[in-house]
Design a protein around this motif. Structure first.
Motif, PDB file in Angstrom:
ATOM      1  N   ALA A 154      -9.939 -26.528  44.604  1.00  0.00           N
ATOM      2  CA  ALA A 154      -8.708 -27.358  44.843  1.00  0.00           C
ATOM      3  C   ALA A 154      -8.521 -27.839  43.676  1.00  0.00           C
ATOM      4  N   SER A 155      -9.778 -27.289  42.643  1.00  0.00           N
ATOM      5  CA  SER A 155      -9.498 -28.570  41.021  1.00  0.00           C
ATOM      6  C   SER A 155      -8.253 -27.032  40.507  1.00  0.00           C
ATOM      7  N   ALA A 156      -8.776 -25.738  40.882  1.00  0.00           N
ATOM      8  CA  ALA A 156      -8.214 -24.839  40.094  1.00  0.00           C
ATOM      9  C   ALA A 156      -6.238 -24.756  40.928  1.00  0.00           C
ATOM     10  N   ALA A 157      -6.320 -24.835  42.558  1.00  0.00           N
ATOM     11  CA  ALA A 157      -4.744 -24.990  43.070  1.00  0.00           C
ATOM     12  C   ALA A 157      -3.773 -26.136  41.697  1.00  0.00           C
ATOM     13  N   ALA A 158      -4.729 -26.863  41.785  1.00  0.00           N
ATOM     14  CA  ALA A 158      -3.736 -27.812  41.086  1.00  0.00           C
ATOM     15  C   ALA A 158      -3.385 -27.727  39.400  1.00  0.00           C
ATOM     16  N   LEU A 159      -4.536 -26.596  38.850  1.00  0.00           N
ATOM     17  CA  LEU A 159      -3.791 -26.468  37.522  1.00  0.00           C
ATOM     18  C   LEU A 159      -3.277 -25.088  37.890  1.00  0.00           C
ATOM     19  N   LEU A 160      -3.146 -23.964  38.693  1.00  0.00           N
ATOM     20  CA  LEU A 160      -2.371 -23.310  38.636  1.00  0.00           C
ATOM     21  C   LEU A 160      -0.940 -23.577  39.931  1.00  0.00           C
ATOM     22  N   ASP A 161      -0.845 -24.988  39.792  1.00  0.00           N
ATOM     23  CA  ASP A 161       0.134 -25.184  40.505  1.00  0.00           C
ATOM     24  C   ASP A 161       1.477 -24.618  39.673  1.00  0.00           C
ATOM     25  N   GLY A 162       2.364 -24.334  40.585  1.00  0.00           N
ATOM     26  CA  GLY A 162       4.254 -23.649  39.349  1.00  0.00           C
ATOM     27  C   GLY A 162       4.069 -22.294  38.432  1.00  0.00           C
ATOM     28  N   ASP A 163       2.457 -21.576  38.831  1.00  0.00           N
ATOM     29  CA  ASP A 163       2.596 -20.503  37.753  1.00  0.00           C
ATOM     30  C   ASP A 163       2.588 -19.192  38.543  1.00  0.00           C
ATOM     31  N   PRO A 164       3.164 -18.900  38.125  1.00  0.00           N
ATOM     32  CA  PRO A 164       3.358 -17.326  39.488  1.00  0.00           C
ATOM     33  C   PRO A 164       3.131 -15.863  39.620  1.00  0.00           C
ATOM     34  N   LEU A 165       1.627 -16.366  38.341  1.00  0.00           N
ATOM     35  CA  LEU A 165       1.022 -15.130  37.403  1.00  0.00           C
ATOM     36  C   LEU A 165      -0.250 -15.576  37.578  1.00  0.00           C
ATOM     37  N   ALA A 166      -0.830 -16.516  38.840  1.00  0.00           N
ATOM     38  CA  ALA A 166      -2.141 -16.778  38.721  1.00  0.00           C
ATOM     39  C   ALA A 166      -2.464 -17.176  40.367  1.00  0.00           C
ATOM     40  N   THR A 167      -3.292 -16.880  40.772  1.00  0.00           N
ATOM     41  CA  THR A 167      -3.939 -17.953  42.500  1.00  0.00           C
ATOM     42  C   THR A 167      -5.132 -18.310  42.231  1.00  0.00           C
ATOM     43  N   ILE A 168      -5.453 -18.720  43.507  1.00  0.00           N
ATOM     44  CA  ILE A 168      -6.586 -19.121  43.510  1.00  0.00           C
ATOM     45  C   ILE A 168      -6.654 -18.861  45.130  1.00  0.00           C
ATOM     46  N   THR A 169      -8.025 -18.170  45.720  1.00  0.00           N
ATOM     47  CA  THR A 169      -8.039 -18.189  47.077  1.00  0.00           C
ATOM     48  C   THR A 169      -9.707 -18.516  47.332  1.00  0.00           C
ATOM     49  N   ALA A 170      -9.553 -19.229  48.334  1.00  0.00           N
ATOM     50  CA  ALA A 170     -10.952 -19.296  48.994  1.00  0.00           C
ATOM     51  C   ALA A 170     -11.568 -18.279  49.835  1.00  0.00           C
ATOM     52  N   ALA A 171     -13.022 -17.569  49.102  1.00  0.00           N
ATOM     53  CA  ALA A 171     -13.391 -17.077  49.511  1.00  0.00           C
ATOM     54  C   ALA A 171     -14.769 -16.408  49.411  1.00  0.00           C
ATOM     55  N   ASP A 172     -15.084 -15.440  50.381  1.00  0.00           N
ATOM     56  CA  ASP A 172     -17.059 -15.253  49.845  1.00  0.00           C
ATOM     57  C   ASP A 172     -16.833 -14.211  49.156  1.00  0.00           C
ATOM     58  N   LEU A 173     -17.286 -14.021  47.749  1.00  0.00           N
ATOM     59  CA  LEU A 173     -16.891 -13.258  47.334  1.00  0.00           C
ATOM     60  C   LEU A 173     -18.002 -11.387  47.864  1.00  0.00           C
ATOM     61  N   ARG A 174     -19.327 -12.107  49.146  1.00  0.00           N
ATOM     62  CA  ARG A 174     -19.481 -10.841  49.814  1.00  0.00           C
ATOM     63  C   ARG A 174     -18.774 -10.564  51.213  1.00  0.00           C
ATOM     64  N   GLU A 175     -17.672 -10.937  50.844  1.00  0.00           N
ATOM     65  CA  GLU A 175     -16.266 -10.048  51.803  1.00  0.00           C
ATOM     66  C   GLU A 175     -15.429  -9.680  50.948  1.00  0.00           C
ATOM     67  N   PRO A 176     -15.832  -8.369  50.914  1.00  0.00           N
ATOM     68  CA  PRO A 176     -14.571  -7.853  50.264  1.00  0.00           C
ATOM     69  C   PRO A 176     -13.400  -7.631  50.829  1.00  0.00           C
ATOM     70  N   ASP A 177     -13.629  -7.488  51.764  1.00  0.00           N
ATOM     71  CA  ASP A 177     -11.957  -6.982  52.817  1.00  0.00           C
ATOM     72  C   ASP A 177     -11.570  -8.453  53.291  1.00  0.00           C
ATOM     73  N   ALA A 178     -12.258  -8.962  53.484  1.00  0.00           N
ATOM     74  CA  ALA A 178     -11.389 -10.345  52.912  1.00  0.00           C
ATOM     75  C   ALA A 178     -10.595 -10.961  51.798  1.00  0.00           C
ATOM     76  N   VAL A 179     -11.160 -10.664  50.630  1.00  0.00           N
ATOM     77  CA  VAL A 179     -11.325 -10.585  49.393  1.00  0.00           C
ATOM     78  C   VAL A 179      -9.643 -10.313  49.241  1.00  0.00           C
ATOM     79  N   PHE A 180      -9.748  -8.918  49.707  1.00  0.00           N
ATOM     80  CA  PHE A 180      -8.424  -8.160  48.857  1.00  0.00           C
ATOM     81  C   PHE A 180      -7.258  -8.466  50.070  1.00  0.00           C
ATOM     82  N   GLU A 181      -7.532  -8.634  51.430  1.00  0.00           N
ATOM     83  CA  GLU A 181      -6.922  -9.571  52.187  1.00  0.00           C
ATOM     84  C   GLU A 181      -6.313 -10.622  52.290  1.00  0.00           C
TER      85      GLU A 181
END
Length: 263
Positions: free
Chosen positions: A111-138
């Motif tokens: 949530a903090s990252a989403a607020a910080l990055l709001d309006g930045d087209p070159l940066a995103t935040i994804t809610a995911a567990d790094l133990r699930e690479p397929d979910a991260v890449f998708e």
């Protein structure tokens, strides 16, 4: 906008490693339980804050190195709560067009990252567990931002200690690196008890009472996580000794660090 409903609810009574890290760095995105856990850590490991800051300095140096090598895309796993010296800030100091996909699984962090990055087209935040690479890449924030036909810098900075099983940790990084083209980089740092075993083991015990118990790994175990990469000089070294350009000093701080190139 990333989907926060995918994340477990926040329990302010249970310390969390990401919020503790934020407090170590002087941030405000933390709760009383996180601050108390940090103080318990410092009580048994007086140089704990120095470790955290040294790791943050390494992150900035490694990101700038990758950017100077021509990499303009970054995938930051377990990115933590936004604070001074974010990856996109470090990368864009070299290349203003650098793209950064942050990934974390803690609600306050995302949530903090989403607020910080709001309006930045070159940066995103994804809610995911790094133990699930397929979910991260998708995930849209990764899939739509990063061009996997070009080199990417994979960042696993002070996060793989939360994957306790050696085989699982190795399999996870292999799955990520297997999706990246030659010329990509893997930036890694990891806590160790090789230098100050008593203090680091005591800190490890404190983290067992948090939502994210960690595990110390030796230099040999860290090297196994980097198997198959061409390590950039100076190889696997103390986090303060990887191409230092700051005043963090050369005292051992409790972390191994390295940057490896995918061939």
């Amino acid at each position: 906008m990333t989907d926060l409903s995918k994340l477990p609810p926040v329990d302010p009574a249970v310390p969390n490693a990401a919020r503790m890290y934020d407090y170590f760095l002087g941030g405000s995105h933390n709760f009383a339980a996180d601050r108390a856990a940090v103080e318990r850590t410092i009580a048994v490991m007086p140089f704990a804050a120095q470790v955290i800051h040294a790791n943050r300095y390494f992150l900035g140096r490694a990101v700038r190195f990758c950017a100077r090598e021509g990499i303009d895309q970054f995938l930051d796993l377990g990115s933590g709560i936004p604070t001074v010296g974010n990856v996109h800030e470090a990368a864009r100091a070299v290349d203003p067009a650098a793209r950064v996909a942050y990934v974390d699984n803690e609600l306050v962090t995302v949530a903090s990252a989403a607020a910080l990055l709001d309006g930045d087209p070159l940066a995103t935040i994804t809610a995911a567990d790094l133990r699930e690479p397929d979910a991260v890449f998708e995930a849209p924030g990764v899939r739509e931002l990063l061009d996997l036909s070009r080199p990417v810098a994979l960042l696993t900075v002070s996060v793989l200690q939360f994957v306790h099983d050696d085989d699982e940790a190795a399999a996870i990084v292999e799955q990520y690196r297997g999706r990246l083209v030659p010329g990509s980089m893997h930036v890694l740092s990891h806590v160790t008890g090789d230098h100050d075993r008593t203090e680091l083991t005591a800190a490890e015990d404190v983290y067992r009472s948090t939502a994210n118990p960690g595990r110390l790994r030796s230099r040999e175990q860290v090297a196994a996580l980097l198997a198959g990469l061409e390590l950039e000089e100076p190889g696997i070294v103390d986090v303060t000794e990887w191409r230092p350009d700051d005043t963090a000093g050369r005292q051992h701080r409790g972390m191994w660090a390295a940057v490896g190139r995918i061939r």
